[in-house]
Write a protein that holds these residues in place. Structure first.
Motif, PDB file in Angstrom:
ATOM      1  N   UNK A 106       0.818  -1.102  -0.014  1.00 51.73           N
ATOM      2  CA  UNK A 106       0.041  -0.200   0.027  1.00 51.73           C
ATOM      3  C   UNK A 106       0.903   1.148   0.089  1.00 51.73           C
ATOM      4  N   UNK A 107       0.782   2.041  -1.084  1.00 51.10           N
ATOM      5  CA  UNK A 107       1.645   3.284  -0.955  1.00 51.10           C
ATOM      6  C   UNK A 107       1.100   4.162  -0.170  1.00 51.10           C
ATOM      7  N   UNK A 108       2.168   4.728   0.596  1.00 51.18           N
ATOM      8  CA  UNK A 108       1.874   5.788   1.653  1.00 51.18           C
ATOM      9  C   UNK A 108       1.272   6.926   0.798  1.00 51.18           C
ATOM     10  N   UNK A 109       0.124   7.512   1.326  1.00 54.83           N
ATOM     11  CA  UNK A 109      -0.566   8.549   0.630  1.00 54.83           C
ATOM     12  C   UNK A 109      -0.014   9.847   1.074  1.00 54.83           C
ATOM     13  N   UNK A 110      -0.536  10.910   0.543  1.00 55.70           N
ATOM     14  CA  UNK A 110      -0.041  12.356   0.749  1.00 55.70           C
ATOM     15  C   UNK A 110      -0.773  12.636   2.201  1.00 55.70           C
ATOM     16  N   UNK A 111       0.361  13.334   2.885  1.00 57.04           N
ATOM     17  CA  UNK A 111      -0.266  13.997   4.162  1.00 57.04           C
ATOM     18  C   UNK A 111      -0.769  12.858   5.375  1.00 57.04           C
ATOM     19  N   UNK A 138      -0.756   3.541   8.794  1.00 54.38           N
ATOM     20  CA  UNK A 138      -0.999   4.845   8.149  1.00 54.38           C
ATOM     21  C   UNK A 138      -2.229   5.493   9.040  1.00 54.38           C
ATOM     22  N   UNK A 139      -1.762   6.648   9.378  1.00 52.41           N
ATOM     23  CA  UNK A 139      -2.637   7.763   9.898  1.00 52.41           C
ATOM     24  C   UNK A 139      -2.768   9.057   9.052  1.00 52.41           C
ATOM     25  N   UNK A 141      -5.555  12.721   9.145  1.00 54.71           N
ATOM     26  CA  UNK A 141      -6.395  13.535   9.845  1.00 54.71           C
ATOM     27  C   UNK A 141      -6.872  12.918  11.274  1.00 54.71           C
ATOM     28  N   UNK A 142      -5.759  12.237  11.840  1.00 57.69           N
ATOM     29  CA  UNK A 142      -5.961  11.736  13.332  1.00 57.69           C
ATOM     30  C   UNK A 142      -6.718  10.518  13.144  1.00 57.69           C
ATOM     31  N   UNK A 143      -6.741   9.723  12.121  1.00 55.96           N
ATOM     32  CA  UNK A 143      -7.432   8.338  12.032  1.00 55.96           C
ATOM     33  C   UNK A 143      -6.499   7.472  11.367  1.00 55.96           C
ATOM     34  N   UNK A 144      -6.695   6.224  11.670  1.00 59.67           N
ATOM     35  CA  UNK A 144      -6.003   5.235  11.279  1.00 59.67           C
ATOM     36  C   UNK A 144      -6.688   4.849   9.896  1.00 59.67           C
ATOM     37  N   UNK A 145      -5.962   4.916   8.911  1.00 58.37           N
ATOM     38  CA  UNK A 145      -6.766   4.560   7.404  1.00 58.37           C
ATOM     39  C   UNK A 145      -6.165   3.256   6.976  1.00 58.37           C
ATOM     40  N   UNK A 146      -5.315   2.357   7.507  1.00 57.73           N
ATOM     41  CA  UNK A 146      -4.811   1.240   7.157  1.00 57.73           C
ATOM     42  C   UNK A 146      -3.639   0.728   8.240  1.00 57.73           C
ATOM     43  N   UNK A 147      -3.896  -0.787   8.205  1.00 57.24           N
ATOM     44  CA  UNK A 147      -2.898  -1.305   9.292  1.00 57.24           C
ATOM     45  C   UNK A 147      -2.491  -2.575   8.565  1.00 57.24           C
ATOM     46  N   UNK A 167      10.623   1.652   3.665  1.00 57.15           N
ATOM     47  CA  UNK A 167       9.077   1.349   3.753  1.00 57.15           C
ATOM     48  C   UNK A 167       8.443   2.728   4.019  1.00 57.15           C
ATOM     49  N   UNK A 168       9.219   3.859   4.138  1.00 55.54           N
ATOM     50  CA  UNK A 168       8.429   5.017   4.325  1.00 55.54           C
ATOM     51  C   UNK A 168       8.091   5.089   5.848  1.00 55.54           C
ATOM     52  N   UNK A 169       8.480   4.401   6.589  1.00 55.23           N
ATOM     53  CA  UNK A 169       8.008   4.628   8.029  1.00 55.23           C
ATOM     54  C   UNK A 169       8.971   6.015   8.543  1.00 55.23           C
TER      55      UNK A 169
END
Length: 255
Positions: A106-111, A138-139, A141-147, A167-169
């Protein structure tokens, strides 16, 4: 004006980030940069020619020659004068194919913020260098969008920092962690929250809510066959204390 140097590709971090005499001579440590270390690894340990090394690192052969000569002189001083040696810094980028496995699923999204937690059976694993799995969140706007849970493929210590970098961590939550690995994470621009224990999901939730209790002076000391990783000492340290600090990439080339 200072001359801009070309970024040198390296395959990852060294397994150890420092060496010291057994009698602990009190001298200022010499610094071997990551790119100088890479020339020693490729030329002396892997037996490459300077031409092959230059191709691997993406630089001119003359650059390899200069870095290699500098590295050999520093190592000679360590051995002859009984000096300590640390490995850090340098104008480098990382060529770490294994680390890309985190970002290829899963590509890391913007912001988005990407948080990795040392993981074992739902809990925060307490020794970074022996981590077999990370849980990555991946977080936005204060929410987990993927794990997801990712395997480290048997890598350890410094290689794990490279694994996370690839891995862009940008943030790590863990238990105990050694000083060398902390240097590697700093060089890779990864913010550390160490000395944390308990449930991994709850720790990430606490991070998001700026109430994560962690130890900024975390250490991991080895004793014999086992190891003791320090927990919190003294008063708790809340992550909100550093929430607004700038996050830099340790001077490395863009990736």
């Amino acid at each position: 004006m200072p001359k801009n140097t070309k970024c040198r590709r390296i395959s990852g971090f060294p397994r150890k980030f420092g060496f010291a005499p057994t009698d602990n001579v009190d001298e200022e440590a010499l610094r071997l940069t990551f790119d100088e270390f890479e020339t020693i690894r490729l030329l002396d340990a892997e037996g490459m020619t300077q031409e092959q090394c230059a191709t691997k690192m993406g630089v001119a052969r003359t650059t390899v020659t200069a870095m290699y000569d500098n590295a050999r002189k520093k190592i000679a001083k360590v051995l002859v004068d009984g000096r300590s040696l640390i490995i850090s810094g340098g104008n480098v980028s990382f060529d770490i194919s294994k680390g890309e496995s985190i970002n290829t699923k899963r590509k890391k999204g913007d912001n988005e913020m990407r948080v990795a937690v040392t993981y074992e059976n739902g809990e925060i694993f307490q020794h970074f260098g022996h981590t077999e799995q990370f849980k990555v969140y991946d977080i936005k706007d204060g929410k987990i969008v993927h794990e997801e849970i990712v395997d480290t493929n048997g890598q350890g210590h410094g290689a794990l920092a490279g694994f996370l970098f690839g891995g862009k961590v940008d943030t790590l939550i863990c238990g105990g962690i050694g000083g060398g690995a902390q240097v590697a994470l700093s060089e890779a621009g990864i913010k550390l929250y160490g000395g944390v224990s308990g449930n991994a999901d709850e720790a990430v939730k606490a991070l998001i809510e700026e109430r994560l209790d962690y130890n900024p002076d975390v250490k991991c000391n080895h004793h014999g066959e086992g190891h003791n990783c320090s927990d919190h000492h003294g008063e708790g340290h809340n992550c909100s204390d550093h929430h607004d600090e700038d996050h830099h990439c340790g001077g490395h080339c863009a990736h």
